[in-house]
Write a protein that holds these residues in place. Sequence first.
Motif, PDB file in Angstrom:
ATOM      1  N   ASP A  13       0.677  -1.222   0.109  1.00 15.11           N
ATOM      2  CA  ASP A  13      -0.035   0.011  -0.117  1.00 15.11           C
ATOM      3  C   ASP A  13       0.748   1.030   0.000  1.00 15.11           C
ATOM      4  O   ASP A  13       1.983   1.129   0.597  1.00 15.11           O
ATOM      5  N   TYR A  14       0.254   2.325  -0.502  1.00 10.51           N
ATOM      6  CA  TYR A  14       1.141   3.480  -0.707  1.00 10.51           C
ATOM      7  C   TYR A  14       1.780   4.039   0.450  1.00 10.51           C
ATOM      8  O   TYR A  14       3.010   4.509   0.593  1.00 10.51           O
ATOM      9  N   ALA A  18       5.771   4.758   1.113  1.00  9.66           N
ATOM     10  CA  ALA A  18       6.323   5.958   1.457  1.00  9.66           C
ATOM     11  C   ALA A  18       6.885   6.205   2.797  1.00  9.66           C
ATOM     12  O   ALA A  18       8.015   6.977   2.779  1.00  9.66           O
ATOM     13  N   GLU A 160       8.483   3.824  -6.834  1.00  8.21           N
ATOM     14  CA  GLU A 160       7.254   3.632  -7.596  1.00  8.21           C
ATOM     15  C   GLU A 160       6.801   2.188  -7.838  1.00  8.21           C
ATOM     16  O   GLU A 160       5.529   1.598  -7.622  1.00  8.21           O
ATOM     17  N   TYR A 163       4.575   0.366  -4.971  1.00  5.33           N
ATOM     18  CA  TYR A 163       3.544   0.470  -4.508  1.00  5.33           C
ATOM     19  C   TYR A 163       2.431   0.704  -5.711  1.00  5.33           C
ATOM     20  O   TYR A 163       1.277   0.730  -5.698  1.00  5.33           O
ATOM     21  N   ARG A 164       3.099   1.184  -6.857  1.00  2.74           N
ATOM     22  CA  ARG A 164       2.137   1.056  -8.052  1.00  2.74           C
ATOM     23  C   ARG A 164       1.636  -0.104  -8.569  1.00  2.74           C
ATOM     24  O   ARG A 164       2.312  -0.973  -9.025  1.00  2.74           O
ATOM     25  N   ARG A 365      -4.729  14.222  -5.083  1.00  6.64           N
ATOM     26  CA  ARG A 365      -4.725  13.344  -3.987  1.00  6.64           C
ATOM     27  C   ARG A 365      -5.792  13.439  -3.030  1.00  6.64           C
ATOM     28  O   ARG A 365      -6.461  12.371  -2.644  1.00  6.64           O
ATOM     29  N   PRO A 370      -5.775   8.124  -6.395  1.00  5.80           N
ATOM     30  CA  PRO A 370      -4.398   7.737  -5.630  1.00  5.80           C
ATOM     31  C   PRO A 370      -3.364   7.616  -6.483  1.00  5.80           C
ATOM     32  O   PRO A 370      -3.288   7.303  -7.764  1.00  5.80           O
ATOM     33  N   PRO A 371      -2.185   7.748  -5.949  1.00  4.34           N
ATOM     34  CA  PRO A 371      -0.825   7.704  -6.545  1.00  4.34           C
ATOM     35  C   PRO A 371      -0.576   6.218  -7.278  1.00  4.34           C
ATOM     36  O   PRO A 371       0.112   6.127  -7.995  1.00  4.34           O
ATOM     37  N   GLU A 372      -1.416   5.088  -6.506  1.00  3.72           N
ATOM     38  CA  GLU A 372      -1.230   3.959  -7.082  1.00  3.72           C
ATOM     39  C   GLU A 372      -1.877   3.690  -8.513  1.00  3.72           C
ATOM     40  O   GLU A 372      -1.043   2.639  -9.421  1.00  3.72           O
ATOM     41  N   ASP A 404       4.784  12.383  -5.102  1.00  2.79           N
ATOM     42  CA  ASP A 404       4.609  11.012  -5.339  1.00  2.79           C
ATOM     43  C   ASP A 404       3.614  11.017  -6.457  1.00  2.79           C
ATOM     44  O   ASP A 404       2.351  11.382  -6.572  1.00  2.79           O
ATOM     45  N   GLY A 405       3.885   9.898  -7.634  1.00  2.00           N
ATOM     46  CA  GLY A 405       2.921   9.841  -8.565  1.00  2.00           C
ATOM     47  C   GLY A 405       2.773  10.847  -9.726  1.00  2.00           C
ATOM     48  O   GLY A 405       2.024  10.648 -10.540  1.00  2.00           O
TER      49      GLY A 405
END
Length: 583
Positions: A13-14, A18, A160, A163-164, A365, A370-372, A404-405
């Motif tokens: 999970d992000y 992080a 990245e 979590y991505r 965000r 989400p950045p994922e 992020d992302g």
Amino acid sequence: MSRSSNNRKQPLDYGTAAAIRDLCVHQAWHAVNLASGVPSDARCDAEAMNESIERLEHLSTRAIEHAKELASSCAWHAALQRMEEGYLGSGRVPAASPFSSSDAAAEAIEPLKVVHRTLAPSNGDLYELASGAAWYAANERSGLEDESAASLVSMCRAFERLYRLQRRPWRGVNLGGWLLLERGPSAPFYEANGIVGDDGEWDATEALSRDGGSGAVTALAYHRQRHFREGDLAEIARRGFNSVRLPFGYWIVTGPTHGDPYVGPSIELIDAAVEWAARHGLQVLLDLHGNPGGETEEKVCGRAKPDWSWEDWRRDEALEVIALLADRYKEYDHVTGLQVCNEPSRSCPPSELLAHYIEAVATVREAGMPPERVSVVCPCYFLEEDRRDFLKEWREACAAGELDGAVLDMHPYFFTPWSNEVTRGLVSDQAREEAESWDLLPACVVGEFSAAFHTYQGEPCCDRSAEGRQLLNDFLRVQQDAYSQHATHGHFYWTWSDGAVGCGRAPVLRVALGASLEVLYGLLSSRDRRAEWIGRVGVGPGAVERWIGGSQSPASDPALLRPPPRRESDAWQGPAVEALPWG
């Protein structure tokens, strides 16, 4: 299709990823500051490390200890090696160091490369993250700029991967000229309505609204309803592309503000494009191409305004539009990107533009994207010294977790004299060199590129012969290969259809771009728009009424007002596109 492949575990999970990233970064600076003789900064780093560890309390004790040991070993290896080379400190190993030398630290790293199963999707990712963070700090303090940039890239890309959600890079085309007029891709609209000049949608709208008439409303409504249809996206998917970039002006989302003469809102058309894309397995990059107040003096934002200044850009309002978009489309898993502006003026202060980007990322965000899954795309349009300064600050913000992302947007065009082959060398070599420079960027996408270029004679390539078309074909293939290799998040061709006739860019776009589309895609579009427009369009309401069967507004079409489907799908993965889309 599963969201994991190649025996790769599900991503973290992000929040966990992080926290591990922050632990590695703070540990790296802690070691560097101790090795450099700056204990006060090292104490601050130690406090930040403890805060990062607290964010990992949901993991097992064993997993946390593994992460701490790997971060520490990598950090001290880099710091002590740079110290031994004479870059840091007095050359004496700090008393607080758990290792006597860089070799001892390197030896400790080896067994830690096999990570605890709860820490990373694959063994190499966590090590690359910790090692990249360590060498970023050590090289940055040592004044080794290129090495620092390369280390940060390694760290960011490994982060990245932690979590991505796995998806293939974008391989797509732009839907240009639809929801923001540009003379080239919107040429049928300009020709049918007798609009001269090429100064953007602002001027075109004013030209059709003179004397208080409703010509702009009528003509734009028809244009927006007809310029692209679901059949176009079906054809795009059929030809092997997996995504579309959708440019639009802010007025499409909220309607015009501050007395701007634009016509809107027409957000139901963005809804329609999102639905069509879902039906045909295409990802969508939403592109806020024209910001409130404009992000540039150039017409690409909707208005050519030579006296434009940074203060004209209504950035707070732009953030509100971005928040609305993010909230509206946050549940659609095939909407995988949101671009905050397009080709911002090179007169923008680099530091202030970066601050806007950081705010935009936070806005997206907070609104629930989400950045994922969703990349926030931010253009880099600076040259030379401003570009270097901007990218240095961008990398620092990435290390601090503020972007992020986020993905940098590049537009490598070669159809103007600045890139002619007389002074710059073969245009294919220029494209390769530009793409190779992106290896020092944490993440980037080519939001626009084309086949248009200037020849060795310094003229646009306008040769319609078989040899000329082969030149265009070869140039486009060179770009596609280079951008596929060096742009982490993919590329989008500009644009799916283009018919620049009777305007300044016609020699380049009508022949170079248009011919390349005929050669490589087999068509300019899924139908002959120019014949359709010239035969059926007028600025009076009669033509529109005949088309929609008597209704006063094309927006009343129920098929377009219906919201996109809110459903889980595998659309984000797209079709296989390992081969060139054009065969």
